[in-house]
Write an enzyme that holds these catalytic residues in place. Structure first.
Site, PDB file in Angstrom:
ATOM      1  N   ASP A  17       0.859  -1.189   0.000  1.00 14.35           N
ATOM      2  CA  ASP A  17       0.000   0.000   0.000  1.00 14.35           C
ATOM      3  C   ASP A  17       0.890   1.232   0.000  1.00 14.35           C
ATOM      4  OD1 ASP A  17      -1.865   1.981   0.363  1.00 14.35           O
ATOM      5  OD2 ASP A  17      -2.411   1.416   2.404  1.00 14.35           O
ATOM      6  N   ASP A  28       0.754   5.134   0.046  1.00 10.43           N
ATOM      7  CA  ASP A  28      -0.151   6.243   0.342  1.00 10.43           C
ATOM      8  C   ASP A  28       0.672   7.523   0.456  1.00 10.43           C
ATOM      9  OD1 ASP A  28      -1.907   8.110   1.483  1.00 10.43           O
ATOM     10  OD2 ASP A  28      -2.983   6.571   2.604  1.00 10.43           O
ATOM     11  N   ASP A  46       3.516   1.368   2.981  1.00 12.25           N
ATOM     12  CA  ASP A  46       2.931   1.344   4.324  1.00 12.25           C
ATOM     13  C   ASP A  46       3.189  -0.042   4.925  1.00 12.25           C
ATOM     14  OD1 ASP A  46       1.457   1.594   6.621  1.00 12.25           O
ATOM     15  OD2 ASP A  46      -0.372   2.263   5.655  1.00 12.25           O
TER      16      ASP A  46
END
Length: 380
Positions: free
Chosen positions: A98, A100, A282
């Site tokens: 992930d 972000d 992440d």
């Protein structure tokens, strides 16, 4: 968000889901689902422990319930609707990365999207050129918010524990690099991966020192704990030769006291240069073997943008502020909490604090982000 804004967004999401093609995951019947609704109570933020057997069941549920956010589990369960995680009986999980922008850089929304794309390209390069995955192994998804998700569904990784997933996260993030290993001499003239990134980071650090005023360079080196001015001066004098040796992988690099202090002590500033070479994913998402992830084809409740499957080849030219936007240019009125400028649908719009007439696409975004309230249809 006031009641009128909440109802407006719910209606717009309903319009979308009546037409949308839902991208259900593989092994649908083994996935747990979670939903956050527009009318969710404060006591129950997310409805989860939901399971479906068919794609039609998923579509009918979403069209009738109009969720603000739609998630499914990265994990596979024997009983995904069981009320406790233990009773679900875990049987594996996809490997997820992930990225972000919120964890990487601060800035305007469009600037953050550009920066997170760079990190996504970086991690794809690591996965395919250094860790043995092919592009066919990777499903790339724009999150609908501020980043991208990479799904790896290979059977080989499905049974990995959190500890095994931690190892791959440590690699892409450059965690725990040993200077002795990174700087040892190489038989091959070609140097790749972290040894190359590590050497290049030292070269970058040394070149910056050599470009600065001598007194400033000595002051910076001697500010590192345990390094005096004489040692800093001697190191600076020898830095040109060190740069030349670092460029030749077959040359042995002697890690003296000053170089060790530079690469290991935080106050030197070397860690910041090295961090730029890492892929800033992440970490908890990858190590979590029971994670929920956004469903491609759904709308992100914090932006109104589509969560989209995209190919790796499309990534460089992909523009979320055009390609992930569903709503159009029909004007609506909003009451903005503050002024801002933002590009969307290929145009740049300036919004003032207070009542504005804006394209529906921008209005939905600002209302979903909590920046504005819906103030009616039509022009100002």
């Amino acid at each position: 968000m006031n009641a009128a804004t909440n109802e407006y967004l719910k209606q717009k999401f309903s319009d979308y889901y009546q037409k949308a093609i839902i991208d259900t995951p593989t092994a649908l019947e083994q996935r747990e689902w979670g939903f956050i609704f527009f009318d969710q109570s404060a006591e129950v933020r997310m409805k989860r422990h939901v399971a479906f057997s068919t794609r039609d069941e998923v579509e009918n549920y979403i069209k009738s319930m109009i969720p603000r956010h739609v998630y499914y589990s990265t994990a596979y369960y024997a009983l995904p609707s069981a009320g406790t995680m233990q009773d679900k009986i875990w049987s594996g999980a996809d490997l997820i990365f992930d990225l972000d922008a919120d964890h990487i850089v601060r800035g305007s929304y469009d600037e953050m999207l550009e920066r997170v794309k760079e990190e996504t390209l970086k991690i794809i390069d690591m996965l395919t050129h250094e860790l043995g995955f092919s592009q066919k192994d990777i499903n790339l998804v724009f999150s609908g918010g501020r980043g991208y998700h990479l799904h790896i569904k290979n059977l080989e990784v499905r049974g990995w524990t959190s500890a095994e997933r931690r190892e791959i996260v440590d690699y892409v993030c450059g965690t725990g690099l040993d200077p002795e290993i990174m700087l040892r001499e190489r038989k091959s003239m070609e140097i790749k991966g972290w040894p190359a990134r590590y050497r290049n980071s030292i070269i970058e650090y040394l070149q910056a020192l050599r470009k600065s005023e001598r007194d400033e360079a000595i002051k910076k080196i001697s500010s590192i704990k345990g390094i005096g001015k004489d040692s800093a001066d001697d190191f600076l004098k020898s830095s040109g030769g060190l740069i030349n040796r670092l460029k030749k992988p077959e040359k042995k690099i002697i890690i003296n006291r000053v170089l060790r202090a530079i690469v290991t002590q935080e106050e030197s500033g070397f860690a910041e240069i090295l961090k730029e070479k890492a892929a800033l994913t992440d970490e908890p998402v990858t190590t979590d073997i029971k994670r929920l992830i956004r469903m491609p084809g759904s709308l992100h409740g914090g932006s109104g943008f589509r969560v989209l499957n995209i190919s790796i080849k499309e990534l460089e030219s992909f523009d979320p502020l055009i390609d992930a936007v569903f709503f159009g240019e029909n004007p609506i009125k909003i009451n903005a909490a503050f002024g801002l400028t933002m590009p969307i649908l290929g145009n740049k719009y300036s919004v003032e604090k207070g009542i504005n007439s804006v394209p529906e696409a921008l209005g939905v975004f600002l209302c979903a982000r909590g920046i504005a309230e819906y103030a009616g249809g039509g022009k100002k």
